[in-house]
Design a protein around this motif. Sequence first.
Motif, PDB file in Angstrom:
ATOM      1  N   LYS A 277       0.844  -1.200   0.000  1.00 48.55           N
ATOM      2  CA  LYS A 277       0.000   0.000   0.000  1.00 48.55           C
ATOM      3  C   LYS A 277       0.878   1.248   0.000  1.00 48.55           C
ATOM      4  O   LYS A 277       0.630   2.189  -0.746  1.00 48.55           O
ATOM      5  CB  LYS A 277      -0.925   0.005   1.215  1.00 48.55           C
ATOM      6  CG  LYS A 277      -1.794   1.237   1.305  1.00 48.55           C
ATOM      7  CD  LYS A 277      -2.668   1.226   2.547  1.00 48.55           C
ATOM      8  CE  LYS A 277      -3.472   2.508   2.647  1.00 48.55           C
ATOM      9  NZ  LYS A 277      -4.329   2.524   3.839  1.00 48.55           N
ATOM     10  N   ASP A 278       1.912   1.260   0.832  1.00 52.13           N
ATOM     11  CA  ASP A 278       2.835   2.397   0.879  1.00 52.13           C
ATOM     12  C   ASP A 278       3.541   2.594  -0.456  1.00 52.13           C
ATOM     13  O   ASP A 278       3.774   3.719  -0.888  1.00 52.13           O
ATOM     14  CB  ASP A 278       3.865   2.217   1.991  1.00 52.13           C
ATOM     15  CG  ASP A 278       3.267   2.302   3.387  1.00 52.13           C
ATOM     16  OD1 ASP A 278       2.185   2.914   3.538  1.00 52.13           O
ATOM     17  OD2 ASP A 278       3.873   1.740   4.320  1.00 52.13           O
TER      18      ASP A 278
ATOM     19  N   ILE B 108       1.127   4.248  -2.837  1.00 52.59           N
ATOM     20  CA  ILE B 108       1.005   5.681  -2.530  1.00 52.59           C
ATOM     21  C   ILE B 108       2.227   6.428  -3.045  1.00 52.59           C
ATOM     22  O   ILE B 108       2.111   7.478  -3.683  1.00 52.59           O
ATOM     23  CB  ILE B 108       0.802   5.897  -1.018  1.00 52.59           C
ATOM     24  CG1 ILE B 108      -0.572   5.354  -0.593  1.00 52.59           C
ATOM     25  CG2 ILE B 108       0.936   7.372  -0.649  1.00 52.59           C
ATOM     26  CD1 ILE B 108      -0.767   5.242   0.911  1.00 52.59           C
ATOM     27  N   ALA B 109       3.418   5.883  -2.795  1.00 48.84           N
ATOM     28  CA  ALA B 109       4.656   6.513  -3.254  1.00 48.84           C
ATOM     29  C   ALA B 109       4.711   6.588  -4.781  1.00 48.84           C
ATOM     30  O   ALA B 109       5.298   7.514  -5.342  1.00 48.84           O
ATOM     31  CB  ALA B 109       5.869   5.754  -2.718  1.00 48.84           C
TER      32      ALA B 109
ATOM     33  N   TYR C 277      -0.536   6.609  -6.590  1.00 47.33           N
ATOM     34  CA  TYR C 277      -1.944   6.220  -6.489  1.00 47.33           C
ATOM     35  C   TYR C 277      -2.594   6.958  -5.318  1.00 47.33           C
ATOM     36  O   TYR C 277      -1.923   7.292  -4.333  1.00 47.33           O
ATOM     37  CB  TYR C 277      -2.082   4.707  -6.274  1.00 47.33           C
ATOM     38  CG  TYR C 277      -1.755   3.887  -7.498  1.00 47.33           C
ATOM     39  CD1 TYR C 277      -2.695   3.701  -8.503  1.00 47.33           C
ATOM     40  CD2 TYR C 277      -0.509   3.291  -7.655  1.00 47.33           C
ATOM     41  CE1 TYR C 277      -2.403   2.941  -9.636  1.00 47.33           C
ATOM     42  CE2 TYR C 277      -0.203   2.536  -8.780  1.00 47.33           C
ATOM     43  CZ  TYR C 277      -1.161   2.366  -9.763  1.00 47.33           C
ATOM     44  OH  TYR C 277      -0.867   1.628 -10.872  1.00 47.33           O
ATOM     45  N   ALA C 278      -3.887   7.170  -5.406  1.00 45.20           N
ATOM     46  CA  ALA C 278      -4.632   7.837  -4.342  1.00 45.20           C
ATOM     47  C   ALA C 278      -4.603   6.986  -3.073  1.00 45.20           C
ATOM     48  O   ALA C 278      -4.690   5.758  -3.147  1.00 45.20           O
ATOM     49  CB  ALA C 278      -6.072   8.076  -4.775  1.00 45.20           C
ATOM     50  N   LYS C 279      -4.489   7.641  -1.926  1.00 46.61           N
ATOM     51  CA  LYS C 279      -4.434   6.923  -0.653  1.00 46.61           C
ATOM     52  C   LYS C 279      -5.662   6.044  -0.444  1.00 46.61           C
ATOM     53  O   LYS C 279      -5.561   4.951   0.099  1.00 46.61           O
ATOM     54  CB  LYS C 279      -4.289   7.898   0.510  1.00 46.61           C
ATOM     55  CG  LYS C 279      -2.938   8.537   0.581  1.00 46.61           C
ATOM     56  CD  LYS C 279      -2.807   9.476   1.772  1.00 46.61           C
ATOM     57  CE  LYS C 279      -1.444  10.125   1.766  1.00 46.61           C
ATOM     58  NZ  LYS C 279      -1.269  11.046   2.888  1.00 46.61           N
ATOM     59  N   ASP C 280      -6.821   6.530  -0.870  1.00 45.61           N
ATOM     60  CA  ASP C 280      -8.070   5.788  -0.665  1.00 45.61           C
ATOM     61  C   ASP C 280      -8.113   4.462  -1.422  1.00 45.61           C
ATOM     62  O   ASP C 280      -8.774   3.525  -0.993  1.00 45.61           O
ATOM     63  CB  ASP C 280      -9.280   6.633  -1.079  1.00 45.61           C
ATOM     64  CG  ASP C 280      -9.492   7.837  -0.184  1.00 45.61           C
ATOM     65  OD1 ASP C 280      -8.910   7.861   0.929  1.00 45.61           O
ATOM     66  OD2 ASP C 280     -10.228   8.748  -0.589  1.00 45.61           O
ATOM     67  N   SER C 281      -7.414   4.391  -2.547  1.00 45.58           N
ATOM     68  CA  SER C 281      -7.473   3.174  -3.354  1.00 45.58           C
ATOM     69  C   SER C 281      -6.128   2.457  -3.435  1.00 45.58           C
ATOM     70  O   SER C 281      -5.999   1.459  -4.155  1.00 45.58           O
ATOM     71  CB  SER C 281      -7.951   3.506  -4.764  1.00 45.58           C
ATOM     72  OG  SER C 281      -7.033   4.366  -5.413  1.00 45.58           O
ATOM     73  N   ALA C 282      -5.130   2.930  -2.706  1.00 41.69           N
ATOM     74  CA  ALA C 282      -3.778   2.381  -2.817  1.00 41.69           C
ATOM     75  C   ALA C 282      -3.711   0.894  -2.483  1.00 41.69           C
ATOM     76  O   ALA C 282      -3.021   0.136  -3.166  1.00 41.69           O
ATOM     77  CB  ALA C 282      -2.821   3.167  -1.924  1.00 41.69           C
ATOM     78  N   HIS C 283      -4.426   0.470  -1.450  1.00 37.98           N
ATOM     79  CA  HIS C 283      -4.399  -0.949  -1.069  1.00 37.98           C
ATOM     80  C   HIS C 283      -4.918  -1.816  -2.219  1.00 37.98           C
ATOM     81  O   HIS C 283      -4.296  -2.826  -2.572  1.00 37.98           O
ATOM     82  CB  HIS C 283      -5.235  -1.177   0.194  1.00 37.98           C
ATOM     83  CG  HIS C 283      -5.265  -2.595   0.629  1.00 37.98           C
ATOM     84  ND1 HIS C 283      -4.223  -3.180   1.306  1.00 37.98           N
ATOM     85  CD2 HIS C 283      -6.202  -3.570   0.469  1.00 37.98           C
ATOM     86  CE1 HIS C 283      -4.523  -4.452   1.550  1.00 37.98           C
ATOM     87  NE2 HIS C 283      -5.715  -4.702   1.043  1.00 37.98           N
TER      88      HIS C 283
ATOM     89  N   ARG D 229      -5.130  -1.005  -5.472  1.00 39.84           N
ATOM     90  CA  ARG D 229      -4.238  -0.924  -6.636  1.00 39.84           C
ATOM     91  C   ARG D 229      -2.987  -1.788  -6.432  1.00 39.84           C
ATOM     92  O   ARG D 229      -2.516  -2.440  -7.364  1.00 39.84           O
ATOM     93  CB  ARG D 229      -3.804   0.522  -6.910  1.00 39.84           C
ATOM     94  CG  ARG D 229      -4.911   1.468  -7.247  1.00 39.84           C
ATOM     95  CD  ARG D 229      -5.746   1.049  -8.454  1.00 39.84           C
ATOM     96  NE  ARG D 229      -7.066   1.632  -8.330  1.00 39.84           N
ATOM     97  CZ  ARG D 229      -8.183   0.947  -8.110  1.00 39.84           C
ATOM     98  NH1 ARG D 229      -8.172  -0.354  -8.038  1.00 39.84           N
ATOM     99  NH2 ARG D 229      -9.341   1.562  -7.999  1.00 39.84           N
TER     100      ARG D 229
END
Length: 95
Positions: free
Chosen positions: A33-34, A37-38, A41-47, A49
């Motif tokens: 997920k991190d 984000i890096a 990708y948007a924080k809300d959908s990072a997991h 993606r």
Amino acid sequence: MTGKKLKVLTELEKRFCELYVENMFSNETMTNKDIAIAAGYAKDSAHQRAYENTTYKLKPHVYMHIEQLIEDFRIRNEVTKEKHMARLNEIHQMA
């Protein structure tokens, strides 16, 4: 593969792949997920993606690119099982 042509990676997917492989061989580890984000990708959908990008059935083109980057890293840095085991033994001896 059954002759299907792989999709072209987006810039976000390429960045995710690069960061994923860097993270794999790094001393400091991030969650997928991190990494997403890096990569941008948007924080809300990072997991979600991150899951999609590391799942062959969902995004085979991304998964295969990650595998190629890993193999390139191993070849470039001469990473072998034997060298890895020797290094682990060396670290064990120092402990």
